[in-house]
Motif scaffolding. Structure first.
Motif, mmCIF file in Angstrom:
data_model
loop_
_atom_site.group_PDB
_atom_site.id
_atom_site.type_symbol
_atom_site.label_atom_id
_atom_site.label_comp_id
_atom_site.label_asym_id
_atom_site.label_seq_id
_atom_site.Cartn_x
_atom_site.Cartn_y
_atom_site.Cartn_z
ATOM 1 N N PHE A 1 1.859 -10.017 8.840
ATOM 2 C CA PHE A 1 1.070 -9.271 9.824
ATOM 3 C C PHE A 1 -0.398 -9.697 9.862
ATOM 4 N N GLY A 2 -0.954 -10.036 8.708
ATOM 5 C CA GLY A 2 -2.368 -10.392 8.650
ATOM 6 C C GLY A 2 -2.763 -11.510 9.605
ATOM 7 N N PRO A 3 -2.004 -12.612 9.659
ATOM 8 C CA PRO A 3 -2.352 -13.689 10.590
ATOM 9 C C PRO A 3 -2.325 -13.261 12.054
ATOM 10 N N ARG A 4 -1.687 -12.113 12.341
ATOM 11 C CA ARG A 4 -1.649 -11.606 13.715
ATOM 12 C C ARG A 4 -2.605 -10.423 13.890
ATOM 13 N N ASP A 5 -3.528 -10.263 12.915
ATOM 14 C CA ASP A 5 -4.595 -9.258 12.992
ATOM 15 C C ASP A 5 -4.113 -7.822 12.862
ATOM 16 N N VAL A 6 -2.928 -7.621 12.277
ATOM 17 C CA VAL A 6 -2.462 -6.277 11.950
ATOM 18 C C VAL A 6 -2.772 -6.017 10.489
ATOM 19 N N ARG A 7 -3.515 -4.967 10.229
ATOM 20 C CA ARG A 7 -3.876 -4.644 8.841
ATOM 21 C C ARG A 7 -2.737 -3.886 8.152
ATOM 22 N N VAL A 8 -2.529 -4.205 6.890
ATOM 23 C CA VAL A 8 -1.562 -3.473 6.073
ATOM 24 C C VAL A 8 -2.308 -2.962 4.845
ATOM 25 N N THR A 9 -2.247 -1.660 4.644
ATOM 26 C CA THR A 9 -2.920 -1.036 3.511
ATOM 27 C C THR A 9 -1.916 -0.259 2.681
ATOM 28 N N ASN A 10 -1.970 -0.452 1.388
ATOM 29 C CA ASN A 10 -1.102 0.261 0.460
ATOM 30 C C ASN A 10 -1.969 1.231 -0.343
ATOM 31 N N ILE A 11 -1.669 2.517 -0.235
ATOM 32 C CA ILE A 11 -2.429 3.542 -0.952
ATOM 33 C C ILE A 11 -1.558 4.119 -2.059
ATOM 34 N N GLU A 12 -2.085 4.128 -3.268
ATOM 35 C CA GLU A 12 -1.326 4.578 -4.441
ATOM 36 C C GLU A 12 -2.025 5.775 -5.087
ATOM 37 N N PRO A 13 -1.649 6.977 -4.693
ATOM 38 C CA PRO A 13 -2.265 8.169 -5.292
ATOM 39 C C PRO A 13 -1.792 8.390 -6.721
ATOM 40 N N GLY A 14 -2.697 8.938 -7.529
ATOM 41 C CA GLY A 14 -2.315 9.436 -8.833
ATOM 42 C C GLY A 14 -1.860 10.879 -8.703
ATOM 43 N N LEU A 15 -2.155 11.700 -9.700
ATOM 44 C CA LEU A 15 -1.729 13.100 -9.667
ATOM 45 C C LEU A 15 -2.313 13.800 -8.439
ATOM 46 N N THR A 16 -1.440 14.240 -7.565
ATOM 47 C CA THR A 16 -1.854 14.883 -6.318
ATOM 48 C C THR A 16 -0.998 16.118 -6.098
ATOM 49 N N ARG A 17 -1.641 17.191 -5.700
ATOM 50 C CA ARG A 17 -0.915 18.448 -5.501
ATOM 51 C C ARG A 17 -0.258 18.462 -4.116
ATOM 52 N N THR A 18 1.057 18.262 -4.112
ATOM 53 C CA THR A 18 1.842 18.313 -2.882
ATOM 54 C C THR A 18 3.142 19.051 -3.186
ATOM 55 N N GLU A 19 4.051 19.068 -2.210
ATOM 56 C CA GLU A 19 5.329 19.738 -2.405
ATOM 57 C C GLU A 19 6.359 18.875 -3.139
ATOM 58 N N LEU A 20 6.033 17.621 -3.437
ATOM 59 C CA LEU A 20 7.026 16.732 -4.049
ATOM 60 C C LEU A 20 7.650 17.336 -5.301
ATOM 61 N N ALA A 21 6.815 17.940 -6.144
ATOM 62 C CA ALA A 21 7.318 18.460 -7.418
ATOM 63 C C ALA A 21 8.251 19.653 -7.243
ATOM 64 N N MET A 22 8.224 20.274 -6.065
ATOM 65 C CA MET A 22 9.072 21.442 -5.833
ATOM 66 C C MET A 22 10.554 21.103 -5.888
ATOM 67 N N TYR A 23 10.892 19.832 -5.668
ATOM 68 C CA TYR A 23 12.298 19.449 -5.586
ATOM 69 C C TYR A 23 12.846 18.937 -6.911
ATOM 70 N N LEU A 24 12.041 18.979 -7.952
ATOM 71 C CA LEU A 24 12.517 18.577 -9.268
ATOM 72 C C LEU A 24 13.438 19.651 -9.824
ATOM 73 N N ASP A 25 14.564 19.241 -10.416
ATOM 74 C CA ASP A 25 15.483 20.218 -11.009
ATOM 75 C C ASP A 25 15.581 20.050 -12.520
ATOM 76 N N ASN A 26 14.556 19.409 -13.091
ATOM 77 C CA ASN A 26 14.523 19.154 -14.523
ATOM 78 C C ASN A 26 13.346 19.915 -15.125
ATOM 79 N N ALA A 27 13.641 20.967 -15.857
ATOM 80 C CA ALA A 27 12.592 21.836 -16.391
ATOM 81 C C ALA A 27 11.661 21.085 -17.344
#
Length: 264
Positions: free
Chosen positions: A190-216
């Motif tokens: 994509f870069g040679p065609r002027d489309v930017r690609v960005t990868n964002i890697e969050p650390g500990l972030t408060r979201t709903e993801l942890a709600m679906y864990l079934d391992n106490a």
């Protein structure tokens, strides 16, 4: 007067996003919701993609109440036909897309020797193949926008788990490593065609993801990490999304790790 709390906090620094057309997956909550709200507050038209229509409607109502423009599109990134139908609806309503935030994801955690193939498949289908389905649906839009001399962005939300190891998160971490490597590889296309690609890697972030864990045990470990390191908010990750996509079009912030200061 500022349109909303996001604009009040960050000022008008993202004004260059005005007039852009964005797609945000996983927009019903967490980072996706926060990114959609901030992009809309900055002047972008935003298509909200997720499975939960009621939650999407609530996000859209928030955006519209603040003077923004939002389109609710119920879609499941694990279903190719659903993604294609979503793209058709977005094109009919908004035309060409020039900003894609690939954020939909699921985090499940159990020991590999538990053999939870159902969880493995769900994470692969959502985090990896789902991201690819979205990329396929909007690649032509991004390439065309860039060819017209406009900013064009693909933002893939990965995780610090792509690099660090945590017990019981082997498969989740593997899917996020795949997203990170995919983003790096796509820049060569994509870069040679002027489309930017960005990868964002969050650390500990408060979201709903942890709600679906079934391992106490895992849930307890996560609670301990948040207690020790603190956590980022979804709005703080959204700020990074808006920042990278609002730079001059020749500037590509290709990979950003975002961690709480206390997290190593």
């Amino acid at each position: 007067m500022p349109q909303n709390q996001h604009e009040s906090q960050y000022g008008n620094q993202y004004a260059s996003l005005g007039g852009r057309t964005a797609v945000v997956t996983g927009a019903a909550s967490g980072i996706g919701e926060a990114a959609a709200v901030l992009l809309a507050a900055s002047g972008a038209r935003v298509a909200l993609l997720a499975r939960r229509e009621d939650r999407l409607e609530a996000v859209a109502e928030k955006i519209r109440a603040d003077g923004g423009e939002a389109l609710v599109v119920v879609a499941d990134v694990t279903d190719g036909a659903s993604v294609d139908a979503a793209a058709d609806r977005i094109h009919a309503a908004y035309g060409r897309v020039d900003l894609v935030v690939n954020n939909a994801g699921v985090m499940l955690a159990n020991a590999v020797d538990d053999g939870r193939i159902d969880e493995w498949q769900q994470m692969i289908d959502t985090n990896v193949t789902g991201a690819l389905r979205v990329i396929r649906a909007f690649t032509a839009d991004l390439v065309a926008a860039a060819a017209e001399g406009r900013a064009a962005d693909l933002v893939d939300v990965s995780s610090i788990a792509a690099h660090l190891t945590f017990p019981h998160f082997a498969v989740y971490s593997a899917t996020k490593a795949a997203v990170t490597h995919l983003s790096t590889s796509l820049r060569t296309e994509f870069g040679p065609r002027d489309v930017r690609v960005t990868n964002i890697e969050p650390g500990l972030t408060r979201t709903e993801l942890a709600m679906y864990l079934d391992n106490a045990e895992v849930t307890g470990q996560l609670d301990g990490l948040f207690a020790e390191f603190g956590g980022l908010s979804a709005a703080e990750i959204a700020d990074v999304v808006a920042y990278v996509t609002s730079r001059p079009r020749h500037v590509n912030l290709r990979q950003i790790m975002v961690l709480p200061t206390r997290q190593a």
